[in-house]
Design an enzyme around this catalytic site. Structure first.
Site: not given
Ligand code: PA5
Length: 379
Positions: A246, A267, A370
């Site tokens: 990410e 393996h 989202k």
């Molecule tokens: O790293 C990130 O920003 C995302 O993976 C969020 O943690 C995830 O989408 C969850 O978002 P939130 O904490 O706003 O619910």
């Protein structure tokens, strides 16, 4: 505590050593709190909350960066208290399987969301709140919110504004579940602070996060395999996978994380790693002291010796096949080393962002999906 063996990496790390001061300046300018928030944690408040809590099960409702840290802490260190469940999906069969294992009367739900908007977390909360109320219980006794300050959720613990989800394990997001599990959060923060000092050090020899970022960038392979020879660390690999993907996957650039586990995947995957496309940098992890050793009953051979010898054999096979690799060595796993590992990889990721000239701290692709999902749901 943590050291590297770069001999088989095939890169000249010192060639980029002079970039540290400039990259640190750029990182500071991004105003990110992952390395400063650890100084502002109210440890006493979290410890007092955990000491007063009396539950058999703690259920984390959250997803992505709001869930993977707690999952990792539980799997790597193990709970000394209540069972921890992490509902990081909306698969109804998975949710039902967790519901079947808990006694609502003796369960605390931690609703964790930085934004307070994530549909998966909202749906999980809505479902379990109904369950609790239908059981005649008072929701206030069973739900605690951990979120950003301005979400309208009235959080008991606030996630600092300048710490993003995947960088938040060393904030209440990870520390509250850790404390509820009876883990030593002071030791977690101590390890993180020691590694933070390394991150802020302008000397190449002292800066482990920079070294780790540089080797991956210079290896110039699009994929990174993380292969710990330690079963417990497979949850750390899951945490790292999100962080790397990410953070670096932007503007057509990025490193693709690949999960592996020694010796199991010798393996399963090693044929590909040895003789398939040479497009992977292999990051091995060796834990010197696994906390226990057992005799195999074969001559004088112990399981630790077998595990470590197999790892050496794998490293040598990769090297003979011209596959760039490195080894991260950890003395043993405990709160302090895990805290250091979290900070090592978060800070390494910050440096990778500068190597790739991208913003490691945003996630426009995640936000887009989202938004589209919410739009589809509203139709
Ligand atoms: O790293 C990130 O920003 C995302 O993976 C969020 O943690 C995830 O989408 C969850 O978002 P939130 O904490 O706003 O619910």
């Amino acid at each position: 505590m943590i050291s590297f063996d770069f001999r088989n990496s095939g890169v000249d790390l010192e060639a980029v050593a002079d970039r540290i001061p400039g990259y640190l300046e750029k990182i500071h300018a991004r105003n990110q709190g992952f390395y400063s928030a650890i100084d502002e944690i109210s440890v006493e408040e979290i410890e007092a909350f955990a000491a007063a809590a009396d539950y058999d099960d703690v259920v984390v409702l959250g997803i992505g960066g709001s869930a993977l840290g707690a999952f990792c802490l539980d799997r790597v260190l193990g709970s000394n208290g209540p069972n921890l469940w992490v509902v990081d999906n909306v698969d109804p069969a998975f949710i039902a399987s967790i519901e079947a294992k808990i006694n609502l009367e003796r369960t605390l739900f931690l609703v964790i969301s930085k934004s307070g908007q994530t549909i998966e977390t909202r749906a999980q909360y809505s479902y379990f709140k109904n369950c609790v109320e239908e059981a005649g219980l008072n929701a206030e006794d069973h739900f605690v919110f951990i979120s950003g300050a301005d979400t309208g959720l009235n959080p008991k613990f606030v996630i600092p504004e300048n710490v993003g989800g995947r960088f938040s394990v060393l904030t209440p997001v990870g520390l509250v579940p850790a404390a509820l599990m009876g883990l030593d959060i002071r030791a977690l923060l101590k390890g993180a602070k020691t590694m933070r000092d390394s991150f802020l050090n302008k000397s190449f020899e002292e800066n482990l996060p920079f070294q780790l970022a540089a080797v991956q960038f210079l290896a110039a392979k699009p994929n990174v395999v993380m292969m710990p020879y330690c079963q417990r660390l497979s949850a750390f690999v899951e945490w790292w996978r999100q962080l790397l993907a990410e953070s670096t996957g932007k503007e057509g650039k990025g490193l693709t994380p690949i999960e592996a586990l020694g010796v199991t995947d010798q393996h399963s995957q090693n044929q590909l790693y040895n003789e398939g496309p040479n497009d992977k940098f292999l990051m091995m992890i060796k834990v010197e002291d696994l906390g226990i050793d057992l005799p195999t009953g074969m001559d004088e051979l112990s399981f630790t010796q077998l595990l470590h010898t197999e790892m050496e054999g794998t490293v040598q096979s990769f090297t003979e096949n011209g596959r760039p690799n490195m080894t991260i060595k950890i003395e043993r796993l405990n709160e302090e080393t895990l805290g250091a590992l979290f900070m090592l990889f978060e800070a390494m990721t910050a440096f990778l962002g500068e190597f790739f000239e991208i913003n490691a701290f945003d996630q426009p692709g995640v936000e887009l999906s989202k938004q589209i999902t919410l739009k589809l749901l509203s139709q």
